[in-house]
Enzyme design. Structure first.
Site, short mmCIF file in Angstrom:
data_model
loop_
_atom_site.label_atom_id
_atom_site.label_comp_id
_atom_site.label_asym_id
_atom_site.label_seq_id
_atom_site.Cartn_x
_atom_site.Cartn_y
_atom_site.Cartn_z
N HIS A 1 2.93 10.79 0.73
CA HIS A 1 3.91 10.23 1.68
C HIS A 1 5.36 10.31 1.17
O HIS A 1 6.27 10.58 1.94
CB HIS A 1 3.58 8.76 1.97
CG HIS A 1 2.17 8.55 2.42
ND1 HIS A 1 1.73 8.90 3.67
CD2 HIS A 1 1.09 8.03 1.78
CE1 HIS A 1 0.44 8.61 3.79
NE2 HIS A 1 0.03 8.07 2.66
N GLU B 1 0.42 7.92 -3.36
CA GLU B 1 1.41 7.55 -2.34
C GLU B 1 2.63 8.47 -2.42
O GLU B 1 3.18 8.85 -1.40
CB GLU B 1 1.82 6.08 -2.49
CG GLU B 1 0.70 5.09 -2.21
CD GLU B 1 0.09 5.21 -0.82
OE1 GLU B 1 0.84 5.25 0.16
OE2 GLU B 1 -1.15 5.27 -0.73
N HIS C 1 0.85 -1.19 0.00
CA HIS C 1 0.00 0.00 0.00
C HIS C 1 0.89 1.24 0.00
O HIS C 1 0.74 2.10 -0.84
CB HIS C 1 -0.94 -0.03 1.22
CG HIS C 1 -1.97 1.06 1.20
ND1 HIS C 1 -3.00 1.13 2.08
CD2 HIS C 1 -2.11 2.14 0.41
CE1 HIS C 1 -3.75 2.19 1.83
NE2 HIS C 1 -3.22 2.82 0.82
#
Ligand code: NAG
Ligand code: NAG
Length: 261
Positions: free
Chosen positions: A119, A115, A62
């Site tokens: 992040h 992502e 993930h």
């Protein structure tokens, strides 16, 4: 507010907040279980389809999430550093298989772009993760080393639609092999608890560490486990069921038609 207060605020708070806003303590490496993610996606809307990894019963990545203890994030640390597909081109085929966007109908790149911007741009403070290529390659390396499929199957815990498992057994399997406390996440659906994600944590110098502060600990039996899963009932670690029997039958009939005419 008077001018003095405003300038005092700017002078004292602003440099401080710029410095600490994007700080983090650890990296969470999250693997998800595609069969559960797919089930949840289809529950949201019966029209939804899943794009499953080609390899059966494989855990998927993930993300890698920088985290400050006791909070969520930081996130979106550099909004001008956009995801560029060219940068991951050499590993794109592996990413498609191992960092899979299960939500069919959304763009191939949607998960990776999300992502990265949320992040990855924060993880990029570390030299070891300071490019898109390094960030996504690290995910692939960690999945190879720490795939939950391997770790759980070594403890005799394998996907099943008939047998279920206690959270303690799942937690123990990981603890025994990695010597750290993971964070284990479940989804409640149809009155049952399904395993959906397992997180393991790393210090900023990329050493495995406990995931304390990521989810709350719960006392389950004599253990203290970082999880939201049900401690009173077993957990389902399901096999992905590709199609209903009707669809299988339909496929068979169309194949026979093609074959006979
Ligand atoms: C995703 O959905 C499209 C149609 O919307 C379909 O053609 C395709 O085969 C699906 N992909 C997977 C992997 O299921
Ligand atoms: C944000 O990303 C851009 C593009 O990579 C880079 O040029 C810039 O220096 C970054 N800004 C900060 C504050 O790191």
């Amino acid at each position: 507010m008077n001018l003095y207060l405003i300038s005092a605020f700017i002078l004292t708070c602003l440099p401080f907040s710029l410095q600490t806003k994007h700080d983090f303590d650890l990296l969470i490496f999250t693997q998800n279980w595609p069969a559960t993610v797919c089930k949840e996606w289809k529950k949201m809307n019966p029209q939804h389809q899943c794009s499953m990894p080609r390899k059966n019963d494989a855990w998927s990545i993930h993300g890698i999430w920088p985290t400050k203890l006791g909070t969520i994030g930081p996130s979106f640390c550099n909004r001008t550093w956009l995801f560029d597909p060219d940068k991951i081109q050499p590993i794109e085929n592996r990413l498609l298989e191992e960092w899979t966007n299960i939500f069919n109908g959304t763009s191939n790149y949607a998960l990776w772009a999300h992502e990265w911007t949320k992040h990855g741009t924060c993880a990029a403070q570390l030299e070891t993760l300071n490019s898109e290529f390094k960030y996504f390659s690290m995910g692939l390396d960690w999945l190879e080393k720490y795939s939950m499929g391997n770790i759980l199957s070594k403890a005799g815990i394998t996907p099943s639609n008939s047998q279920d498992y206690h959270i303690t057994a799942i937690n123990d399997a990981i603890k025994k092999q990695l010597d750290i406390d993971p964070a284990i996440e479940c989804r409640k659906m149809d009155g049952s608890s399904f395993i959906t994600e397992i997180r393991i944590c790393f210090t900023k110098d990329l050493k495995l560490c406990d995931c304390d502060g990521v989810l709350a600990r719960r006392d389950i039996g004599s253990d203290s486990i970082i999880t939201n899963c049900d401690g009173n009932k077993n957990i389902i670690y399901p096999h992905y069921k590709e199609n209903s029997m009707y669809i299988q039958l339909y496929k068979l009939v169309t194949w026979l038609q093609w074959f006979t005419f």
